[in-house]
Each structure stands twice: as C-alpha cells, then as structure tokens.
Scaffold this active site. Structure first.
Site, PDB file in Angstrom:
ATOM      1  N   HIS A  46       4.936 -29.400  14.161  1.00  0.00           N
ATOM      2  CA  HIS A  46       6.385 -29.557  14.218  1.00  0.00           C
ATOM      3  C   HIS A  46       7.119 -28.248  13.950  1.00  0.00           C
ATOM      4  O   HIS A  46       7.984 -27.848  14.724  1.00  0.00           O
ATOM      5  CB  HIS A  46       6.856 -30.622  13.233  1.00  0.00           C
ATOM      6  CG  HIS A  46       8.328 -30.842  13.279  1.00  0.00           C
ATOM      7  ND1 HIS A  46       8.971 -31.290  14.413  1.00  0.00           N
ATOM      8  CD2 HIS A  46       9.309 -30.634  12.356  1.00  0.00           C
ATOM      9  CE1 HIS A  46      10.272 -31.371  14.184  1.00  0.00           C
ATOM     10  NE2 HIS A  46      10.503 -30.967  12.947  1.00  0.00           N
ATOM     11  N   ASN A  87       9.244 -33.393  10.077  1.00  0.00           N
ATOM     12  CA  ASN A  87       9.845 -33.553   8.759  1.00  0.00           C
ATOM     13  C   ASN A  87      10.655 -34.835   8.641  1.00  0.00           C
ATOM     14  O   ASN A  87      10.703 -35.468   7.583  1.00  0.00           O
ATOM     15  CB  ASN A  87      10.700 -32.332   8.395  1.00  0.00           C
ATOM     16  CG  ASN A  87      11.850 -32.093   9.340  1.00  0.00           C
ATOM     17  OD1 ASN A  87      11.655 -31.970  10.554  1.00  0.00           O
ATOM     18  ND2 ASN A  87      13.065 -32.005   8.823  1.00  0.00           N
ATOM     19  N   HIS A  88      11.273 -35.299   9.741  1.00  0.00           N
ATOM     20  CA  HIS A  88      12.110 -36.498   9.637  1.00  0.00           C
ATOM     21  C   HIS A  88      11.293 -37.766   9.496  1.00  0.00           C
ATOM     22  O   HIS A  88      11.703 -38.695   8.776  1.00  0.00           O
ATOM     23  CB  HIS A  88      13.084 -36.569  10.810  1.00  0.00           C
ATOM     24  CG  HIS A  88      14.285 -35.710  10.604  1.00  0.00           C
ATOM     25  ND1 HIS A  88      15.469 -36.170  10.063  1.00  0.00           N
ATOM     26  CD2 HIS A  88      14.478 -34.380  10.823  1.00  0.00           C
ATOM     27  CE1 HIS A  88      16.336 -35.179   9.975  1.00  0.00           C
ATOM     28  NE2 HIS A  88      15.760 -34.076  10.430  1.00  0.00           N
TER      29      HIS A  88
END
Length: 334
Positions: free
Chosen positions: A213, A139-140
């Site tokens: 992830h 997500n980052h």
C-alpha cells in the site's frame, strides 16, 4: 445528512484513541518504528528462503495494478473494465489475468461493503478461469480493525447493519454511537469482515514486482515480509491480542510516505534500491499518496505510484497499471 459540526463530533467519538485533524490514525502513545538504517548501510538481507512462499508468487504473462478505491463503486467498476477484468454485469472476463489492488478499498465513500464483496467474488471467478485477484490491506482497512472509523460515511455505516456474525454486545462497542456499532463489530478482530480481510496480504510479490500500500523499506525486509503478513492476519482473525506494531508504525508498509512524493531525491531512490535488492525485485508498486495527474513513475521506473485519486472524494479519473514482461504501461480512462 449530518451537519458539519455534528459530524465532526461523531468522527471524533469514532476515533477511539482520540480526535486528530491529521490523516494519520491517532495514538494514545507514540507509534513504534522500524526505522531503516542510514543510506550508507549494507543492503537489506534477503528474506529466508522458507519465508518467500508467504508473500511471493511466480511471474505471470500479464498483470494489472489498481490504486486506492475509497468506497466508490462506480470508479471501481470503471477501473476494472479499463483493465479488461469485468463485463457490464460485474463478472470476471479477464481469463488468466492477474489483478492486484493496492489497498484502501474502504472509507470516504458509501460503497465499502459492495466493493469488499465484489473483490471476494471476483477472486473466486478469476481462480476458476485460471487468473487471480489479490487485494491488499491498506492503512484504512487496518484503521477500521483498530476501531478508527473517522472516515466512514453515513451510507457505509448503514450497509453493515443486520449482517450475520456480529458481536454487538462487545464492551468495545459501548463507547460508540449506535449507528457505528454494526460497522465496528464487522471489522473488529475476529468479526466477519475482519476475517475476510485477514486473508489479504500487506505485501505481495508477483514475479519481480512487489506490491504494497505505502512502501517497503529495507528495515521491513530485515524484519521479515512473511512475518508481517502472518502477524497482521493473526490479529485480524482475533488470534492475537495486539495489532502488528511493525506494520502500523509511522514508517510501516501501510503508512510510510518515503516513496510517495512527487519529487523523489537520490536518498529516497537509494533506500528504494536497497529494499528492492533485498527482495530480489525490479520494481515496487504503491498507492496511499494521491497523484491526480495520473500514475507516476519514480527512480527510473523502479517505483510506480498508482493512487490516482479515482474516487469521487478526490475527483480523479480511473487509471490502471499494466505489467507485461518487462513492459510497464499506465492505462488511463478516455
């Protein structure tokens, strides 16, 4: 250093869609969802045969998984050495080892660019030795591509100044403080670092283990794993105007917390089982949710949580997960 109040103001400015104290990326409107069917529904249909090449690789004799790194180069090196992947000069010594990093290499630490560049080089060195390095998008990474830079440190802003291929005149950058523009241009879809991470998958399967992830839900299998990978890549390359809604949804594969909790219930394990069945997989390896006590199995070993908070931001200790045939072994630093 930026003082606390000023830094908060800066972080709010960098979240182009708003300021929110929650870790979730802010949104101008509710995020779309790929909400799975109720637990009683049929298993997720297997993806089309022609689609599997977009995310599935053959089994390998030995595989190592690494969790979230969050801008900490020292922890990254320690984990790679724990895996037997690199020497004291950061060169590949893993031979035919396959290594998968589950995303979130960036944010919260100063060494984002160094880590991204290290994994790019190690992938080349491993390939030449008969091994492989696969880094996934978390997500980052995708938040940075969206222009959400709330979790970028001062050092990680500076590291992107002066690199080639930046479009610093893009209108999107006019909303940002000057110190943030190079970083934003680097990760903006079509930018040099966005193109680098466009080569990474969101979901990868090696043998009978699926890596992601945050988690794969049955709805993701029905949507199409290869489709998610292709849509994300096209967006990062600048070939698609819109980010992949199914990937970035609240329950998308880089955001869901369905399997991350310490106490997984029967419903969670049932959903996991349907997702694995649809993929033809035995286990899932995820990051995203920190388990500082160490790598945490769940649902009778069908899910392994490898985010141990090893970065300085979280204060955990490096650990990796080894998969050799049917044997799955967490390896902790001394």
């Amino acid at each position: 250093m930026i003082r606390t109040a000023a830094r908060l103001s800066l972080l709010c400015a960098l979240a182009l869609l708003g300021c929110d104290s929650d870790r979730r990326a802010p949104a101008a409107s509710p995020k779309p969802s790929v909400t799975p069917q109720p637990a009683s529904s049929a298993s997720a249909a297997p993806p089309p045969a022609e689609d599997r090449s977009a995310f599935a690789l053959p089994a390998v004799p030995r595989l190592i998984a690494l969790g979230d790194l969050h801008g900490d180069l020292a922890a990254t090196r320690a984990a790679l050495r724990l895996a037997g992947a690199i020497d004291d000069k950061d060169h590949w010594i893993g031979g035919t080892l396959t290594l998968v990093q589950n995303g979130d290499q960036v944010d919260r630490g100063d060494h984002d660019r160094a880590i991204l560049d290290l994994f790019e080089r190690l992938a080349e060195e491993a390939r030449a030795a008969g091994g492989a390095v696969h880094a996934l998008n978390g997500n980052h990474e995708l938040m940075n591509a969206q222009g959400d830079l709330r979790y970028v440190t001062e050092g990680a802003f500076r590291d992107f100044e002066g690199i080639g291929g930046l479009d610093l005149s893009h209108p999107r950058l006019s909303m940002m403080p000057p110190m943030a523009r190079a970083r934003a241009a680097a990760f903006m879809p079509g930018g040099p670092y966005a193109r680098k991470i466009a080569d990474r998958k969101v979901i990868l399967m090696v043998g009978d283990t699926v890596f992601v992830h945050a988690g794969v839900l049955p709805a993701h299998v029905r949507y199409g794993i290869g489709k998610m990978n292709r849509e994300t890549s096209a967006w990062l390359e600048g070939q698609s105007a819109s980010p992949p809604a199914a990937v970035l949804a609240e329950d998308g594969p880089v955001w869901t917390r369905r399997y991350g909790g310490k106490d997984l219930g029967p419903d969670d394990c049932e959903v996991l089982g349907r997702a694995l069945e649809g993929l033809g997989a035995k286990r899932m390896v995820i990051g995203h949710t920190v388990h500082k006590e160490g790598i945490a199995p769940g649902c009778d070993g069908r899910v392994w949580r490898v985010d141990v908070g090893m970065s300085a931001y979280y204060g955990g200790r490096p650990a990796v997960l080894e998969i050799a045939g049917e044997t799955v072994t967490p390896i902790k630093s001394p």
